[in-house]
Each structure stands twice: as structure tokens, then as C-alpha cells.
Write a protein that holds these residues in place. Structure first.
Motif, mmCIF file in Angstrom:
data_model
loop_
_atom_site.group_PDB
_atom_site.id
_atom_site.type_symbol
_atom_site.label_atom_id
_atom_site.label_comp_id
_atom_site.label_asym_id
_atom_site.label_seq_id
_atom_site.Cartn_x
_atom_site.Cartn_y
_atom_site.Cartn_z
ATOM 1 N N MET A 175 -3.099 118.999 31.889
ATOM 2 C CA MET A 175 -4.232 118.086 31.812
ATOM 3 C C MET A 175 -5.557 118.825 31.713
ATOM 4 S SD MET A 175 -3.061 115.308 34.684
ATOM 5 C CE MET A 175 -4.693 114.543 34.706
ATOM 6 N N VAL A 176 -5.660 119.982 32.387
ATOM 7 C CA VAL A 176 -6.923 120.717 32.426
ATOM 8 C C VAL A 176 -7.065 121.647 31.230
ATOM 9 C CG1 VAL A 176 -8.286 122.407 33.701
ATOM 10 C CG2 VAL A 176 -7.117 120.566 34.928
ATOM 11 N N PHE A 177 -6.104 122.535 31.029
ATOM 12 C CA PHE A 177 -6.310 123.629 30.095
ATOM 13 C C PHE A 177 -6.061 123.260 28.634
ATOM 14 C CE2 PHE A 177 -5.596 125.952 34.115
ATOM 15 C CZ PHE A 177 -6.830 126.573 34.169
ATOM 16 N N MET A 178 -5.394 122.153 28.369
ATOM 17 C CA MET A 178 -5.242 121.753 26.980
ATOM 18 C C MET A 178 -6.582 121.403 26.342
ATOM 19 S SD MET A 178 -2.322 122.090 25.590
ATOM 20 C CE MET A 178 -2.455 121.016 24.164
ATOM 21 N N HIS A 179 -7.589 121.081 27.158
ATOM 22 C CA HIS A 179 -8.920 120.790 26.613
ATOM 23 C C HIS A 179 -9.540 122.020 25.950
ATOM 24 C CE1 HIS A 179 -9.167 116.736 28.196
ATOM 25 N NE2 HIS A 179 -8.753 117.173 29.364
ATOM 26 N N LEU A 180 -9.060 123.218 26.308
ATOM 27 C CA LEU A 180 -9.533 124.428 25.645
ATOM 28 C C LEU A 180 -9.273 124.370 24.142
ATOM 29 C CD1 LEU A 180 -8.357 127.377 27.941
ATOM 30 C CD2 LEU A 180 -10.690 126.983 27.174
ATOM 31 N N TYR A 181 -8.236 123.662 23.760
ATOM 32 C CA TYR A 181 -7.742 123.740 22.388
ATOM 33 C C TYR A 181 -8.023 122.483 21.576
ATOM 34 C CZ TYR A 181 -5.260 127.341 24.915
ATOM 35 O OH TYR A 181 -4.970 128.414 25.712
ATOM 36 N N THR A 182 -8.589 121.464 22.193
ATOM 37 C CA THR A 182 -8.727 120.188 21.501
ATOM 38 C C THR A 182 -10.161 119.755 21.238
ATOM 39 O OG1 THR A 182 -8.577 119.020 23.634
ATOM 40 C CG2 THR A 182 -6.521 119.354 22.416
ATOM 41 N N SER A 183 -11.151 120.366 21.880
ATOM 42 C CA SER A 183 -12.539 119.949 21.662
ATOM 43 C C SER A 183 -13.497 121.093 21.954
ATOM 44 C CB SER A 183 -12.881 118.740 22.548
ATOM 45 O OG SER A 183 -13.022 119.134 23.899
ATOM 46 N N ARG A 184 -14.645 121.029 21.348
ATOM 47 C CA ARG A 184 -15.677 122.037 21.596
ATOM 48 C C ARG A 184 -16.205 121.940 23.033
ATOM 49 N NH1 ARG A 184 -18.950 124.602 17.535
ATOM 50 N NH2 ARG A 184 -17.990 124.526 15.475
ATOM 51 N N ALA A 185 -16.456 120.709 23.481
ATOM 52 C CA ALA A 185 -16.949 120.537 24.848
ATOM 53 C C ALA A 185 -15.919 121.021 25.856
ATOM 54 C CB ALA A 185 -17.291 119.072 25.107
#
Length: 247
Positions: A192-202
Motif C-alpha cells: 500500500m505504501v511503496f507502490m506509490h513510488l512507481y505510480t505517480s510523481r507525487a
């Protein structure tokens, strides 16, 4: 700035004003440096061109240089929305973070572990006792016994992982946060946390800041675990065993 934050800021300034100038300098260098890291990570993540490294060979050379020391620069860019932006964010972030890291490390060694060791020990012992009593409830005894081995295991696994000796752990080298690792769903929270590294600039800017901040505070904290908190735990276990034998 709200009234509450103003009060906290004033309290912090008043507390630090009584410290020696060198100690103040170390603390402000750490804090301001971390704020700068966050600002740079967010700014680059949001506004850097997707081809920033291709357009600027000198930036590519800098990223390659930093990647030789911090595996996360390359490892956490595989599968990213904009790989070149991700590489630049981590390369710049870790480069700037070396200043607050050194300041934090020096403050921990010079003041927390040497000059103010007894105060540090008393304060951490009080916090340790408070956490056990107020947060653990009926599990206090069980958690007290396990906390020592847990501390040693955490220090050992993360240190050996970051050094490349083992491959299942590591914070600075990014082993736990790769897209492949997160996608496998070993831990739902990690996904839930670290996948955001790969899906959006923010997400890249925020999570990269979090990762680098964690790396800056991690190893100075490990020194406190080893030289302050673990001896406190050993003393508690010695007293616990002594009471059991007497009974």
C-alpha cells in the motif's frame, strides 16, 4: 503558523538555546538538511522532465556515481512511471542527505552516547517503562522479554542487508521497497505504501522523502539501541531472573 505550532517552535528554540553552540549547529544542520531533502525530492519528482538524464549528460554522470554507493538509486527506479526522474530524485536526495546524516551521527555519538550518556540512559529507561505500562497492558511482560532479541535482530538484519551480505532486508539499498517485492504482496502495508513510488510523481516525491528520512535517522538510532536501550533491557532481565531465583 498556528498557535500550537508556534508554541512548539518557541519551546524547541528555548530548549536548544541552552545547548553549546556546536550542539545547536549539529541539530539545526540535521533538521534544516532534512527539510531541504524533502523540498528537493518533491520538487524534482513533480517538475523534472521525464528525459532529464538523457537531456543532461552531467546529471546522468552524477546519478551513476551516486548509484555506485546507494543501490536504491537504480533499484527503486525499475518499473517507475518515469525512471529517469526517479533515479535523479534518489541520487540528489541521498547526496544532500549525507549532510544531515553526518550531523545526526555526530550528535548521537558526542552528546547522547558520551557527554550526556547518563541523562540519555535515564530518559530512555523512563520511556521504555512508560511504553510497557501504558501501551502493552497485559502483554507487557511478554514484550519486555522479546524486546532485546528483537532489537538485536533488527540491527543485524538491516545492517547486513544494506551491506549486501544478505538480500532479504535493507533500507538504504531499497531491497524491501522494490516494485517486484511490493507486487508480490509479502506485506499488505508495504504494498500500500511503496507502490506509490512507481505510480505517480507525487507518490515518488513523498515516499522517496520518507525513505531517505528513515535512512538518516535509522543508524544513529541503532547506536542508541546497542549502547543504551539494550543494556537497559539486559539489566531488566537480570533483575527479573534474580527475583525468580529468590522466589
Amino acid at each position: 503558523m498556528s498557535g500550537t505550532w508556534q508554541q512548539k517552535w518557541n519551546a524547541l528554540r528555548e530548549k536548544r538555546s541552552g545547548y553549546p553552540r556546536f550542539r545547536q549547529a549539529l541539530l539545526w544542520t540535521r533538521d534544516i538538511g532534512l527539510v531541504l531533502v524533502v523540498a528537493l525530492c518533491m520538487g524534482l519528482a513533480l517538475f523534472a522532465s521525464p528525459t532529464v538524464l538523457s537531456d543532461h549528460p552531467w546529471l546522468q554522470a552524477y546519478v551513476d556515481f551516486m548509484g555506485g554507493y546507494f543501490g536504491a538509486v537504480q533499484r527503486l527506479s525499475v518499473g517507475a512511471l518515469h525512471p529517469q526522474v526517479s533515479q535523479l530524485v534518489f541520487a540528489v536526495g541521498w547526496g544532500v542527505a549525507m549532510v544531515p546524516f553526518v550531523a545526526s551521527l555526530l550528535h548521537t555519538v558526542i552528546y547522547s552516547l558520551v557527554i550526556d550518556y547518563q541523562h540519555t540512559k535515564a530518559e530512555m529507561a523512563s520511556r521504555y517503562e512508560t511504553v510497557l505500562k501504558d501501551r502493552m497492558g497485559g502483554l507487557a511482560t511478554f514484550m519486555d522479554i522479546l524486546s532485546g532479541p528483537f532489537m538485536i535482530a533488527m540491527v543485524a538484519f538491516f545492517t547486513l542487508g544494506d551491506l549486501g551480505v544478505i538480500h532479504s532486508f535493507g533500507w538504504i539499498n531499497g531491497v524491501l521497497m522494490t516494485k517486484a517485492h511490493s507486487s508480490q504482496g509479502h506485506l499488505i502495508l508495504m504494498n500500500m505504501v511503496f507502490m506509490h513510488l512507481y505510480t505517480s510523481r507525487a507518490g515518488l516525491g513523498f515516499i522517496a522523502s520518507l525513505v531517505i528520512y528513515g535512512g538518516v535517522v535509522l543508524y544513529p538510532s541503532f547506536l542508541l539501541f546497542i549502547f543504551v536501550l539494550f543494556p537497559i533491557w539486559l539489566n531488566r532481565m537480570r533483575r527479573r531472573l534474580t527475583r525468580q531465583r529468590v522466589e
